[in-house]
Enzyme design. Structure first.
Site, PDB file in Angstrom:
ATOM      1  N   ARG A   1       0.851  -1.408   0.098  1.00  0.00           N
ATOM      2  CA  ARG A   1       0.027  -0.172  -0.011  1.00  0.00           C
ATOM      3  C   ARG A   1       0.858   1.342   0.089  1.00  0.00           C
ATOM      4  O   ARG A   1       0.542   2.225  -0.693  1.00  0.00           O
ATOM      5  CB  ARG A   1      -0.969   0.167   1.217  1.00  0.00           C
ATOM      6  CG  ARG A   1      -1.971   1.233   1.314  1.00  0.00           C
ATOM      7  CD  ARG A   1      -3.079   0.876   2.180  1.00  0.00           C
ATOM      8  NE  ARG A   1      -2.716   1.064   3.594  1.00  0.00           N
ATOM      9  CZ  ARG A   1      -3.262   0.918   4.508  1.00  0.00           C
ATOM     10  NH1 ARG A   1      -4.634   0.575   4.502  1.00  0.00           N
ATOM     11  NH2 ARG A   1      -2.785   1.002   5.892  1.00  0.00           N
TER      12      ARG A   1
ATOM     13  N   GLU B   1     -16.191   6.845   4.180  1.00  0.00           N
ATOM     14  CA  GLU B   1     -15.295   6.542   5.370  1.00  0.00           C
ATOM     15  C   GLU B   1     -15.936   7.082   6.624  1.00  0.00           C
ATOM     16  O   GLU B   1     -16.926   7.861   6.776  1.00  0.00           O
ATOM     17  CB  GLU B   1     -14.031   6.998   5.073  1.00  0.00           C
ATOM     18  CG  GLU B   1     -13.340   6.237   4.132  1.00  0.00           C
ATOM     19  CD  GLU B   1     -11.858   6.213   4.305  1.00  0.00           C
ATOM     20  OE1 GLU B   1     -11.244   6.506   5.368  1.00  0.00           O
ATOM     21  OE2 GLU B   1     -11.063   5.883   3.404  1.00  0.00           O
TER      22      GLU B   1
ATOM     23  N   LYS C   1      -2.639   6.989   1.169  1.00  0.00           N
ATOM     24  CA  LYS C   1      -2.324   7.041   2.482  1.00  0.00           C
ATOM     25  C   LYS C   1      -1.532   8.367   2.785  1.00  0.00           C
ATOM     26  O   LYS C   1      -0.390   8.084   2.999  1.00  0.00           O
ATOM     27  CB  LYS C   1      -2.006   6.028   3.463  1.00  0.00           C
ATOM     28  CG  LYS C   1      -2.368   6.212   4.884  1.00  0.00           C
ATOM     29  CD  LYS C   1      -2.225   4.876   5.807  1.00  0.00           C
ATOM     30  CE  LYS C   1      -2.456   4.866   7.019  1.00  0.00           C
ATOM     31  NZ  LYS C   1      -3.845   5.273   7.425  1.00  0.00           N
TER      32      LYS C   1
END
Length: 339
Positions: free
Chosen positions: A80, A218, A182
Protein backbone atom coordinates in the site's frame (compact mmCIF):
# COMPACT_ATOMS: atom_id res chain seq x y z
CA UNK A 1 12.77 -2.05 33.30
CA UNK A 2 10.19 -0.06 31.30
CA UNK A 3 8.07 2.17 33.57
CA UNK A 4 4.69 2.13 31.80
CA UNK A 5 1.16 1.50 33.09
CA UNK A 6 0.41 -1.20 30.52
CA UNK A 7 -3.25 -1.56 31.48
CA UNK A 8 -4.04 2.11 30.94
CA UNK A 9 -2.39 2.84 27.62
CA UNK A 10 -4.03 5.38 25.38
CA UNK A 11 -3.27 6.19 21.75
CA UNK A 12 -0.49 8.67 22.45
CA UNK A 13 3.10 9.21 21.34
CA UNK A 14 5.64 7.54 23.60
CA UNK A 15 9.31 7.81 22.74
CA UNK A 16 10.84 4.35 22.43
CA UNK A 17 14.61 3.76 22.22
CA UNK A 18 15.07 2.86 18.54
CA UNK A 19 13.73 3.75 15.12
CA UNK A 20 14.83 2.89 11.57
CA UNK A 21 15.90 5.41 8.95
CA UNK A 22 16.96 5.09 5.32
CA UNK A 23 17.68 7.68 2.62
CA UNK A 24 17.01 7.60 -1.13
CA UNK A 25 19.45 9.65 -3.21
CA UNK A 26 20.75 9.48 -6.78
CA UNK A 27 18.24 6.80 -7.63
CA UNK A 28 18.99 4.27 -4.89
CA UNK A 29 18.12 3.50 -1.28
CA UNK A 30 20.95 3.20 1.22
CA UNK A 31 21.12 0.22 3.58
CA UNK A 32 19.30 1.99 6.37
CA UNK A 33 20.04 1.68 10.08
CA UNK A 34 18.58 1.93 13.55
CA UNK A 35 19.04 5.17 15.46
CA UNK A 36 18.17 6.54 18.90
CA UNK A 37 17.59 10.04 17.47
CA UNK A 38 13.85 10.73 17.22
CA UNK A 39 14.36 14.05 15.39
CA UNK A 40 14.42 14.21 11.59
CA UNK A 41 16.96 16.68 10.21
CA UNK A 42 15.73 17.99 6.86
CA UNK A 43 16.05 21.00 4.58
CA UNK A 44 13.69 23.89 5.18
CA UNK A 45 12.74 23.63 1.51
CA UNK A 46 11.71 19.95 1.65
CA UNK A 47 8.71 19.15 -0.53
CA UNK A 48 7.12 17.26 2.37
CA UNK A 49 6.79 20.57 4.23
CA UNK A 50 5.62 22.79 1.36
CA UNK A 51 3.76 20.57 -1.07
CA UNK A 52 2.69 17.60 1.01
CA UNK A 53 4.87 15.07 -0.78
CA UNK A 54 4.68 12.45 1.94
CA UNK A 55 2.80 9.26 2.77
CA UNK A 56 2.71 6.87 5.70
CA UNK A 57 1.45 3.56 7.06
CA UNK A 58 0.20 2.13 10.32
CA UNK A 59 0.53 -1.44 11.59
CA UNK A 60 0.95 -3.26 14.89
CA UNK A 61 3.02 -5.89 16.63
CA UNK A 62 1.14 -8.28 18.94
CA UNK A 63 2.46 -10.17 21.96
CA UNK A 64 1.32 -13.79 21.94
CA UNK A 65 0.39 -15.67 25.10
CA UNK A 66 3.65 -17.64 24.85
CA UNK A 67 5.63 -14.37 24.80
CA UNK A 68 6.40 -14.38 21.07
CA UNK A 69 5.62 -11.44 18.80
CA UNK A 70 3.39 -11.39 15.69
CA UNK A 71 3.04 -8.95 12.82
CA UNK A 72 -0.26 -8.91 10.94
CA UNK A 73 0.04 -8.80 7.13
CA UNK A 74 2.96 -6.32 6.92
CA UNK A 75 3.40 -7.25 3.26
CA UNK A 76 0.06 -5.57 2.54
CA UNK A 77 1.23 -2.37 4.27
CA UNK A 78 4.38 -2.54 2.14
CA UNK A 79 2.33 -2.80 -1.05
CA UNK A 80 0.00 0.00 0.00
CA UNK A 81 2.81 2.45 0.74
CA UNK A 82 4.21 1.60 -2.68
CA UNK A 83 0.88 2.61 -4.25
CA UNK A 84 0.79 5.81 -2.21
CA UNK A 85 4.37 6.60 -3.23
CA UNK A 86 3.54 5.99 -6.89
CA UNK A 87 0.61 8.43 -6.68
CA UNK A 88 2.92 11.19 -5.38
CA UNK A 89 5.90 10.43 -7.67
CA UNK A 90 8.01 9.13 -4.79
CA UNK A 91 10.43 6.17 -5.01
CA UNK A 92 8.87 2.87 -4.00
CA UNK A 93 10.23 1.04 -0.98
CA UNK A 94 10.94 -2.63 -1.80
CA UNK A 95 8.61 -4.97 0.09
CA UNK A 96 11.49 -6.85 1.73
CA UNK A 97 13.15 -3.60 2.84
CA UNK A 98 9.87 -2.43 4.39
CA UNK A 99 9.22 -5.70 6.24
CA UNK A 100 12.81 -6.00 7.47
CA UNK A 101 12.74 -2.39 8.73
CA UNK A 102 9.55 -3.09 10.66
CA UNK A 103 10.98 -6.29 12.12
CA UNK A 104 14.21 -4.52 13.13
CA UNK A 105 12.27 -1.81 14.96
CA UNK A 106 10.07 -4.33 16.78
CA UNK A 107 13.06 -6.45 17.76
CA UNK A 108 15.05 -3.44 19.00
CA UNK A 109 12.06 -2.23 21.07
CA UNK A 110 10.76 -5.65 22.11
CA UNK A 111 10.43 -4.70 25.78
CA UNK A 112 7.85 -2.08 24.71
CA UNK A 113 5.50 -4.65 23.18
CA UNK A 114 2.68 -4.88 25.77
CA UNK A 115 1.90 -8.21 27.37
CA UNK A 116 -0.77 -10.49 25.93
CA UNK A 117 -2.85 -10.01 29.08
CA UNK A 118 -2.91 -6.20 28.77
CA UNK A 119 -4.56 -6.28 25.34
CA UNK A 120 -2.20 -3.53 24.20
CA UNK A 121 -0.08 -3.53 21.06
CA UNK A 122 3.05 -1.92 19.65
CA UNK A 123 1.93 0.57 17.02
CA UNK A 124 4.37 1.13 14.13
CA UNK A 125 4.42 4.22 11.95
CA UNK A 126 6.36 3.89 8.67
CA UNK A 127 6.80 7.31 7.04
CA UNK A 128 8.09 8.37 3.60
CA UNK A 129 8.85 12.06 2.98
CA UNK A 130 10.34 14.18 0.23
CA UNK A 131 13.39 16.14 1.39
CA UNK A 132 16.37 18.06 0.03
CA UNK A 133 16.86 21.52 -1.40
CA UNK A 134 14.08 22.32 -3.84
CA UNK A 135 11.49 25.09 -4.00
CA UNK A 136 9.68 24.40 -7.27
CA UNK A 137 6.52 22.32 -7.45
CA UNK A 138 8.22 19.11 -8.51
CA UNK A 139 9.32 15.82 -6.94
CA UNK A 140 12.03 16.04 -4.29
CA UNK A 141 15.65 15.14 -5.06
CA UNK A 142 15.93 12.98 -1.93
CA UNK A 143 13.62 10.95 0.31
CA UNK A 144 13.64 9.64 3.87
CA UNK A 145 11.95 6.41 4.90
CA UNK A 146 11.63 5.97 8.64
CA UNK A 147 9.79 3.60 11.00
CA UNK A 148 9.13 4.39 14.65
CA UNK A 149 6.92 2.75 17.25
CA UNK A 150 5.11 3.12 20.56
CA UNK A 151 2.92 0.95 22.82
CA UNK A 152 -0.78 1.79 22.54
CA UNK A 153 -4.14 0.85 23.96
CA UNK A 154 -7.52 1.10 22.18
CA UNK A 155 -7.88 3.92 19.61
CA UNK A 156 -11.45 4.61 20.74
CA UNK A 157 -11.75 4.92 24.52
CA UNK A 158 -13.95 2.21 25.95
CA UNK A 159 -12.70 -0.44 23.54
CA UNK A 160 -15.40 -2.63 22.01
CA UNK A 161 -18.26 -0.36 23.03
CA UNK A 162 -20.75 1.20 20.60
CA UNK A 163 -20.31 4.92 19.94
CA UNK A 164 -22.22 7.35 17.76
CA UNK A 165 -21.11 9.15 14.60
CA UNK A 166 -22.17 12.26 12.72
CA UNK A 167 -22.54 12.71 8.96
CA UNK A 168 -20.32 15.61 7.89
CA UNK A 169 -21.00 18.17 5.16
CA UNK A 170 -17.27 18.23 4.43
CA UNK A 171 -15.54 16.00 1.90
CA UNK A 172 -12.64 13.79 2.92
CA UNK A 173 -11.14 13.70 -0.59
CA UNK A 174 -11.89 15.01 -4.08
CA UNK A 175 -13.19 12.80 -6.90
CA UNK A 176 -10.14 11.39 -8.73
CA UNK A 177 -7.95 12.83 -5.97
CA UNK A 178 -5.74 11.14 -3.37
CA UNK A 179 -8.46 9.47 -1.30
CA UNK A 180 -7.12 5.97 -2.01
CA UNK A 181 -3.56 6.95 -0.98
CA UNK A 182 -2.48 7.20 2.65
CA UNK A 183 -1.18 10.76 2.44
CA UNK A 184 -1.05 13.43 5.11
CA UNK A 185 -3.24 15.93 3.26
CA UNK A 186 -6.26 13.65 3.59
CA UNK A 187 -5.85 13.73 7.35
CA UNK A 188 -5.10 17.45 7.63
CA UNK A 189 -8.41 18.22 5.90
CA UNK A 190 -10.22 15.88 8.32
CA UNK A 191 -9.20 17.81 11.45
CA UNK A 192 -11.93 20.45 11.26
CA UNK A 193 -14.86 18.09 10.56
CA UNK A 194 -13.53 15.73 13.22
CA UNK A 195 -13.46 18.53 15.79
CA UNK A 196 -16.98 19.57 14.82
CA UNK A 197 -18.17 16.00 15.39
CA UNK A 198 -16.47 15.90 18.81
CA UNK A 199 -18.06 19.24 19.73
CA UNK A 200 -21.44 17.69 19.00
CA UNK A 201 -20.51 14.80 21.34
CA UNK A 202 -19.93 12.22 18.59
CA UNK A 203 -16.89 9.93 18.30
CA UNK A 204 -16.12 11.12 14.78
CA UNK A 205 -17.75 12.03 11.51
CA UNK A 206 -19.02 10.02 8.55
CA UNK A 207 -17.83 11.16 5.13
CA UNK A 208 -20.10 10.75 2.10
CA UNK A 209 -18.92 10.34 -1.47
CA UNK A 210 -17.66 13.72 -2.73
CA UNK A 211 -19.47 13.56 -6.07
CA UNK A 212 -23.08 13.03 -4.95
CA UNK A 213 -23.13 13.12 -1.12
CA UNK A 214 -25.50 10.14 -1.12
CA UNK A 215 -23.17 7.24 -0.25
CA UNK A 216 -21.19 6.41 2.89
CA UNK A 217 -17.43 6.31 2.26
CA UNK A 218 -15.36 6.49 5.45
CA UNK A 219 -15.83 6.83 9.20
CA UNK A 220 -13.31 9.44 10.30
CA UNK A 221 -9.93 7.72 9.92
CA UNK A 222 -11.44 4.25 9.56
CA UNK A 223 -13.50 2.23 7.06
CA UNK A 224 -17.23 1.55 7.42
CA UNK A 225 -18.87 -1.87 7.48
CA UNK A 226 -22.42 -3.01 7.99
CA UNK A 227 -24.14 -6.34 8.65
CA UNK A 228 -27.45 -6.58 6.82
CA UNK A 229 -30.52 -8.12 8.40
CA UNK A 230 -29.97 -11.21 6.22
CA UNK A 231 -26.36 -11.60 7.45
CA UNK A 232 -24.37 -10.06 4.60
CA UNK A 233 -21.13 -8.27 5.51
CA UNK A 234 -21.01 -5.07 3.43
CA UNK A 235 -18.32 -2.42 2.95
CA UNK A 236 -18.55 0.62 0.66
CA UNK A 237 -16.82 0.62 -2.71
CA UNK A 238 -15.32 3.81 -4.13
CA UNK A 239 -12.08 5.00 -5.77
CA UNK A 240 -11.86 7.64 -3.01
CA UNK A 241 -11.70 5.15 -0.10
CA UNK A 242 -8.40 4.13 1.48
CA UNK A 243 -8.09 0.35 0.87
CA UNK A 244 -7.99 -0.80 4.47
CA UNK A 245 -6.05 -3.98 5.23
CA UNK A 246 -8.35 -4.56 8.18
CA UNK A 247 -11.41 -4.16 5.97
CA UNK A 248 -10.22 -6.69 3.40
CA UNK A 249 -9.25 -9.06 6.17
CA UNK A 250 -12.76 -8.79 7.62
CA UNK A 251 -14.33 -9.37 4.19
CA UNK A 252 -12.36 -12.61 3.96
CA UNK A 253 -13.09 -13.70 7.53
CA UNK A 254 -16.79 -12.92 7.28
CA UNK A 255 -17.15 -15.17 4.25
CA UNK A 256 -14.61 -17.92 4.97
CA UNK A 257 -14.64 -18.17 8.77
CA UNK A 258 -18.14 -17.01 9.75
CA UNK A 259 -20.04 -18.25 6.71
CA UNK A 260 -21.56 -14.88 5.85
CA UNK A 261 -22.05 -13.47 2.41
CA UNK A 262 -19.55 -10.64 1.90
CA UNK A 263 -19.56 -7.84 -0.64
CA UNK A 264 -18.19 -4.42 -1.51
CA UNK A 265 -20.90 -2.17 -2.90
CA UNK A 266 -22.55 1.22 -2.59
CA UNK A 267 -23.93 2.05 0.85
CA UNK A 268 -26.57 4.75 0.58
CA UNK A 269 -26.88 7.02 3.60
CA UNK A 270 -30.67 7.15 3.24
CA UNK A 271 -30.88 3.35 3.45
CA UNK A 272 -29.08 2.67 6.73
CA UNK A 273 -32.08 0.69 7.93
CA UNK A 274 -30.87 -2.26 5.82
CA UNK A 275 -28.18 -2.89 8.44
CA UNK A 276 -28.74 -4.72 11.72
CA UNK A 277 -25.21 -3.84 12.87
CA UNK A 278 -22.50 -1.41 11.77
CA UNK A 279 -18.95 -0.53 12.70
CA UNK A 280 -15.71 1.26 11.90
CA UNK A 281 -12.58 -0.75 11.18
CA UNK A 282 -8.90 -0.06 10.68
CA UNK A 283 -5.44 -0.78 12.09
CA UNK A 284 -5.77 1.77 14.89
CA UNK A 285 -9.49 1.33 15.52
CA UNK A 286 -9.48 -2.48 14.95
CA UNK A 287 -13.28 -2.67 15.17
CA UNK A 288 -15.39 0.02 16.79
CA UNK A 289 -19.13 -0.77 16.84
CA UNK A 290 -21.37 2.06 15.66
CA UNK A 291 -24.36 2.59 17.92
CA UNK A 292 -26.03 5.19 15.76
CA UNK A 293 -25.47 7.74 12.99
CA UNK A 294 -26.81 11.30 13.01
CA UNK A 295 -27.67 12.40 9.45
CA UNK A 296 -29.19 15.87 9.51
CA UNK A 297 -32.29 15.63 11.71
CA UNK A 298 -32.39 11.83 11.48
CA UNK A 299 -30.67 9.66 14.08
CA UNK A 300 -30.50 6.00 13.07
CA UNK A 301 -29.67 3.37 15.70
CA UNK A 302 -28.30 0.00 14.56
CA UNK A 303 -28.13 -2.95 16.98
CA UNK A 304 -27.83 -0.91 20.17
CA UNK A 305 -26.22 2.22 21.57
CA UNK A 306 -24.92 0.25 24.55
CA UNK A 307 -24.37 -3.37 23.44
CA UNK A 308 -22.19 -4.89 20.73
CA UNK A 309 -24.00 -6.84 18.01
CA UNK A 310 -23.31 -10.60 17.87
CA UNK A 311 -21.76 -10.64 14.39
CA UNK A 312 -19.54 -7.63 15.12
CA UNK A 313 -18.38 -9.34 18.31
CA UNK A 314 -17.57 -12.59 16.46
CA UNK A 315 -15.62 -10.69 13.80
CA UNK A 316 -13.66 -8.83 16.47
CA UNK A 317 -12.83 -12.05 18.33
CA UNK A 318 -11.80 -13.80 15.11
CA UNK A 319 -9.60 -10.94 13.90
CA UNK A 320 -7.88 -10.23 17.22
CA UNK A 321 -7.57 -13.96 17.87
CA UNK A 322 -5.57 -14.29 14.66
CA UNK A 323 -3.47 -11.23 15.40
CA UNK A 324 -2.56 -12.40 18.91
CA UNK A 325 -1.95 -16.00 17.83
CA UNK A 326 -5.01 -17.57 19.48
CA UNK A 327 -6.84 -18.44 16.23
CA UNK A 328 -5.33 -20.19 13.21
CA UNK A 329 -4.54 -17.56 10.58
CA UNK A 330 -5.05 -17.83 6.84
CA UNK A 331 -1.78 -18.71 5.14
CA UNK A 332 0.66 -15.80 4.90
CA UNK A 333 -1.17 -13.45 7.25
CA UNK A 334 1.16 -13.74 10.25
CA UNK A 335 4.88 -12.88 10.33
CA UNK A 336 6.81 -13.63 13.49
CA UNK A 337 9.58 -11.48 14.97
CA UNK A 338 12.47 -13.45 16.43
CA UNK A 339 13.83 -11.67 19.48
Amino acid sequence: MVNIDWNNLGFEYIKTPFRYISTWKDGIWDEGHLTEDNTLHISESSTALHYGQQCFEGLKAYRRKDGGINLFRPDENAKRIQRSAHRLLMPEIPVDKFINAVKDVVKANAEYVPSFESGGTLYLRPLLIGVGDTIGVKPAPEYIFTVFCMPVGPYFKGGLTPTNFYVSDYDRAAPHGTGAAKVGGNYASSLMPGEEAHAKKFSDCIYLDPATHTKVEEVGSANFFGITKDNTFVTPVSPSILPSITKYSLLYLAENHLGLKAEERDVFVDNLQEFAEAGACGTAAVISPIGGIQNGDDFHVFYSETEVGPVTKKLYEELTGIQFGEVKAPEGWIYTVEV
